[in-house]
Design a protein around this motif. Structure first.
Motif, PDB file in Angstrom:
ATOM      1  N   ALA A   1      -0.445 -12.825 -25.099  1.00 19.92           N
ATOM      2  CA  ALA A   1       0.278 -13.731 -25.999  1.00 19.92           C
ATOM      3  C   ALA A   1       0.004 -13.402 -27.468  1.00 19.92           C
ATOM      4  N   GLY A   2      -1.100 -12.723 -27.740  1.00 19.05           N
ATOM      5  CA  GLY A   2      -1.450 -12.339 -29.101  1.00 19.05           C
ATOM      6  C   GLY A   2      -0.745 -11.071 -29.554  1.00 19.05           C
ATOM      7  N   ASP A   3       0.507 -10.920 -29.164  1.00 16.65           N
ATOM      8  CA  ASP A   3       1.350  -9.791 -29.562  1.00 16.65           C
ATOM      9  C   ASP A   3       0.850  -8.443 -29.027  1.00 16.65           C
ATOM     10  N   ASN A   4       0.144  -8.501 -27.900  1.00  8.84           N
ATOM     11  CA  ASN A   4      -0.269  -7.279 -27.219  1.00  8.84           C
ATOM     12  C   ASN A   4       0.529  -7.163 -25.922  1.00  8.84           C
ATOM     13  N   ALA A   5       0.338  -6.075 -25.192  1.00  9.06           N
ATOM     14  CA  ALA A   5       0.955  -5.938 -23.871  1.00  9.06           C
ATOM     15  C   ALA A   5      -0.142  -5.638 -22.859  1.00  9.06           C
ATOM     16  N   VAL A   6      -0.106  -6.358 -21.740  1.00 13.34           N
ATOM     17  CA  VAL A   6      -1.073  -6.136 -20.664  1.00 13.34           C
ATOM     18  C   VAL A   6      -0.287  -5.771 -19.411  1.00 13.34           C
ATOM     19  N   PHE A   7      -0.633  -4.636 -18.821  1.00 14.56           N
ATOM     20  CA  PHE A   7       0.048  -4.134 -17.619  1.00 14.56           C
ATOM     21  C   PHE A   7      -0.972  -4.156 -16.494  1.00 14.56           C
ATOM     22  N   VAL A   8      -0.710  -4.958 -15.457  1.00 17.85           N
ATOM     23  CA  VAL A   8      -1.649  -5.020 -14.341  1.00 17.85           C
ATOM     24  C   VAL A   8      -0.959  -4.635 -13.045  1.00 17.85           C
ATOM     25  N   SER A   9      -1.647  -3.795 -12.279  1.00 20.33           N
ATOM     26  CA  SER A   9      -1.187  -3.473 -10.935  1.00 20.33           C
ATOM     27  C   SER A   9      -2.003  -4.335  -9.988  1.00 20.33           C
TER      28      SER A   9
ATOM     29  N   ASN B   1       0.842  -1.199   0.000  1.00 17.00           N
ATOM     30  CA  ASN B   1       0.000   0.000   0.000  1.00 17.00           C
ATOM     31  C   ASN B   1       0.873   1.244   0.000  1.00 17.00           C
ATOM     32  N   GLY B   2       0.510   2.188  -0.849  1.00 14.85           N
ATOM     33  CA  GLY B   2       1.221   3.464  -0.871  1.00 14.85           C
ATOM     34  C   GLY B   2       2.537   3.439  -1.626  1.00 14.85           C
ATOM     35  N   ALA B   3       2.806   2.347  -2.355  1.00  9.86           N
ATOM     36  CA  ALA B   3       4.105   2.213  -3.038  1.00  9.86           C
ATOM     37  C   ALA B   3       4.232   3.137  -4.247  1.00  9.86           C
ATOM     38  N   GLY B   4       3.106   3.558  -4.805  1.00 12.09           N
ATOM     39  CA  GLY B   4       3.146   4.433  -5.977  1.00 12.09           C
ATOM     40  C   GLY B   4       2.571   3.805  -7.237  1.00 12.09           C
ATOM     41  N   LYS B   5       1.900   2.672  -7.095  1.00 16.11           N
ATOM     42  CA  LYS B   5       1.381   1.957  -8.272  1.00 16.11           C
ATOM     43  C   LYS B   5       0.296   2.756  -8.989  1.00 16.11           C
ATOM     44  N   THR B   6      -0.685   3.200  -8.214  1.00 15.07           N
ATOM     45  CA  THR B   6      -1.797   3.927  -8.843  1.00 15.07           C
ATOM     46  C   THR B   6      -1.318   5.252  -9.426  1.00 15.07           C
ATOM     47  N   THR B   7      -0.410   5.899  -8.735  1.00 13.06           N
ATOM     48  CA  THR B   7       0.127   7.158  -9.270  1.00 13.06           C
ATOM     49  C   THR B   7       0.806   6.899 -10.613  1.00 13.06           C
ATOM     50  N   THR B   8       1.571   5.816 -10.686  1.00 11.60           N
ATOM     51  CA  THR B   8       2.228   5.473 -11.956  1.00 11.60           C
ATOM     52  C   THR B   8       1.196   5.241 -13.056  1.00 11.60           C
ATOM     53  N   ILE B   9       0.151   4.497 -12.733  1.00 12.44           N
ATOM     54  CA  ILE B   9      -0.891   4.226 -13.731  1.00 12.44           C
ATOM     55  C   ILE B   9      -1.590   5.517 -14.143  1.00 12.44           C
ATOM     56  N   ARG B  10      -1.797   6.392 -13.198  1.00  8.03           N
ATOM     57  CA  ARG B  10      -2.481   7.651 -13.531  1.00  8.03           C
ATOM     58  C   ARG B  10      -1.629   8.499 -14.476  1.00  8.03           C
TER      59      ARG B  10
ATOM     60  N   VAL C   1      -4.037  -1.347 -19.698  1.00  3.32           N
ATOM     61  CA  VAL C   1      -3.515  -1.034 -18.364  1.00  3.32           C
ATOM     62  C   VAL C   1      -4.655  -1.209 -17.370  1.00  3.32           C
ATOM     63  N   ILE C   2      -4.467  -2.114 -16.404  1.00  3.60           N
ATOM     64  CA  ILE C   2      -5.564  -2.434 -15.485  1.00  3.60           C
ATOM     65  C   ILE C   2      -5.075  -2.372 -14.041  1.00  3.60           C
ATOM     66  N   ASP C   3      -5.774  -1.583 -13.232  1.00  8.21           N
ATOM     67  CA  ASP C   3      -5.493  -1.514 -11.798  1.00  8.21           C
ATOM     68  C   ASP C   3      -6.372  -2.566 -11.126  1.00  8.21           C
ATOM     69  N   GLU C   4      -5.772  -3.572 -10.530  1.00 11.78           N
ATOM     70  CA  GLU C   4      -6.470  -4.676  -9.856  1.00 11.78           C
ATOM     71  C   GLU C   4      -7.546  -5.314 -10.745  1.00 11.78           C
ATOM     72  N   PRO C   5      -7.123  -6.105 -11.725  1.00 12.84           N
ATOM     73  CA  PRO C   5      -8.077  -6.637 -12.704  1.00 12.84           C
ATOM     74  C   PRO C   5      -9.149  -7.559 -12.129  1.00 12.84           C
ATOM     75  N   LEU C   6      -8.844  -8.227 -11.010  1.00 11.27           N
ATOM     76  CA  LEU C   6      -9.799  -9.223 -10.510  1.00 11.27           C
ATOM     77  C   LEU C   6     -10.647  -8.713  -9.355  1.00 11.27           C
TER      78      LEU C   6
ATOM     79  N   GLY D   1      -6.267   0.518 -23.764  1.00 12.17           N
ATOM     80  CA  GLY D   1      -7.425   0.165 -22.942  1.00 12.17           C
ATOM     81  C   GLY D   1      -7.077   0.409 -21.484  1.00 12.17           C
ATOM     82  N   ILE D   2      -8.004   0.998 -20.730  1.00 14.20           N
ATOM     83  CA  ILE D   2      -7.705   1.394 -19.350  1.00 14.20           C
ATOM     84  C   ILE D   2      -8.838   0.970 -18.415  1.00 14.20           C
ATOM     85  N   VAL D   3      -8.468   0.301 -17.313  1.00 14.66           N
ATOM     86  CA  VAL D   3      -9.411   0.098 -16.210  1.00 14.66           C
ATOM     87  C   VAL D   3      -8.793   0.758 -14.986  1.00 14.66           C
ATOM     88  N   PRO D   4      -9.284   1.957 -14.615  1.00 12.45           N
ATOM     89  CA  PRO D   4      -8.680   2.668 -13.486  1.00 12.45           C
ATOM     90  C   PRO D   4      -9.061   2.046 -12.156  1.00 12.45           C
ATOM     91  N   GLU D   5      -8.277   2.420 -11.109  1.00 10.06           N
ATOM     92  CA  GLU D   5      -8.589   1.953  -9.761  1.00 10.06           C
ATOM     93  C   GLU D   5      -9.971   2.456  -9.367  1.00 10.06           C
TER      94      GLU D   5
END
Ligand SMILES: Nc1ncnc2c1ncn2[C@@H]1O[C@H](COP(=O)(O)OP(=O)(O)OP(=O)(O)O)[C@@H](O)[C@H]1O
Length: 267
Positions: free
Chosen positions: A182-190, A38-47, A157-162, A79-83
């Motif tokens: 795997a389909g030559d895309n990039a998925v970034f999850v926090s 908590n508070g590490a800076g993940k959401t700030t980075t995504i923002r 880019v997804i903040d807490e996908p599940l 594509g973006i799913v914000p916190e």
């Protein structure tokens, strides 16, 4: 250069240095997990990555766009799913997804076909005509995931996908994220969820106090490793990801200690 490229990113809120010289890159084919207490800076980075806030310094590129200079262009191709993002309370999922489709320049038939496919995949087809205000948090999260993938972007880019999803849907989403990357895309999850990161990610970066303290390629995943990060890079070894996480985070003067109770939550 990676499809996501972050170099020397700094962002403070008053005297709180939320992100402190962060550097990393993500390549096509990677499902990159961004882990930290908590508070590490993940959401700030995504923002910053998604053009919601401006950094104090450093450069960020996604698919060649600059989310600081041109946030609308970034949002068009990513594509973006914000916190804690939620769809508008006064629209139904179908109305909202039609709106997102038109903003993304998709033709209505494509939007209708993808909406039905995603609603069936995630099990909200009977809620397509219900106002979001009458949907559960988990049902709203399904709609948010759908809107992020509606235009089939090369980077998501997804903040807490599940978050808020039931176990069955979590399995479907995990499998989908793996196949999408795997389909030559990039998925970034926090995520806080170390078990999930270990299960699905091709590589993880561990962040503490706004700095990337280590990166780790995960066994069994074959996506290319970025050569652009300045953090130490550990190969998949005998240590579990939890052990690496605790070791790295404990070596750093964390503002908030990581909670093991987080392990397994949101699953
Ligand atoms: N709008 C804000 N104003 C002031 N301080 C903020 C603001 N947003 C975040 N912070 C601070 O910046 C630091 C990083 O916060 P951030 O939300 O990026 O962390 P996080 O890793 O996403 O945390 P969590 O896992 O708890 O969601 C924290 O110390 C937080 O208190």
């Amino acid at each position: 250069m990676g499809v996501i490229q972050v170099d020397g990113l700094v962002k403070s809120y008053g005297d709180v240095r939320a992100v402190d010289g962060l550097c990393f890159g993500v390549e096509r084919g990677e499902l990159y997990g961004f882990l930290g207490p908590n508070g590490a800076g993940k959401t700030t980075t995504i923002r910053v990555l998604t053009g919601q806030i401006r950094p104090d310094s450093g450069t960020v590129r996604i698919l060649g766009t600059d989310p600081v200079a041109d946030p609308l262009e970034t949002r068009r191709c990513v594509g973006i799913v914000p916190e804690q993002g939620s769809p508008p309370s006064f629209l139904t999922p179908r109305e909202y997804l039609e709106f997102v489709g038109s903003v993304r320049d998709l033709d209505p038939d494509t939007v209708a076909e993808r909406t039905d496919r995603w609603a069936t995949r995630l099990g909200f087809e009977r809620k397509l005509e219900t106002l979001h205000t009458d949907l559960s948090r988990g049902q709203q999260q399904k709609v948010m995931l759908t809107q992020a993938f509606l235009h089939e972007p090369d980077v998501v880019v997804i903040d807490e996908p599940l978050a808020n999803l039931d176990p069955l849907v979590q399995e479907q989403v995990k499998q989908f994220l793996v196949s999408y990357a795997a389909g030559d895309n990039a998925v970034f999850v926090s995520t806080h969820n170390i078990d999930v990161a270990e299960e699905i990610c091709t590589r993880v970066g561990i962040v503490a106090n706004g700095e990337l303290v280590t990166e780790r390629s995960l066994e069994g995943h074959t996506a290319p490793r970025s050569t652009t990060s300045r953090a130490s890079t550990a190969d998949a070894g005998d240590d579990s990801l939890l052990e690496v996480f605790l070791e790295q985070v404990n070596e750093t003067d964390v503002r908030d200690a990581p909670s093991l109770e987080q392990r397994g939550s949101d699953r």
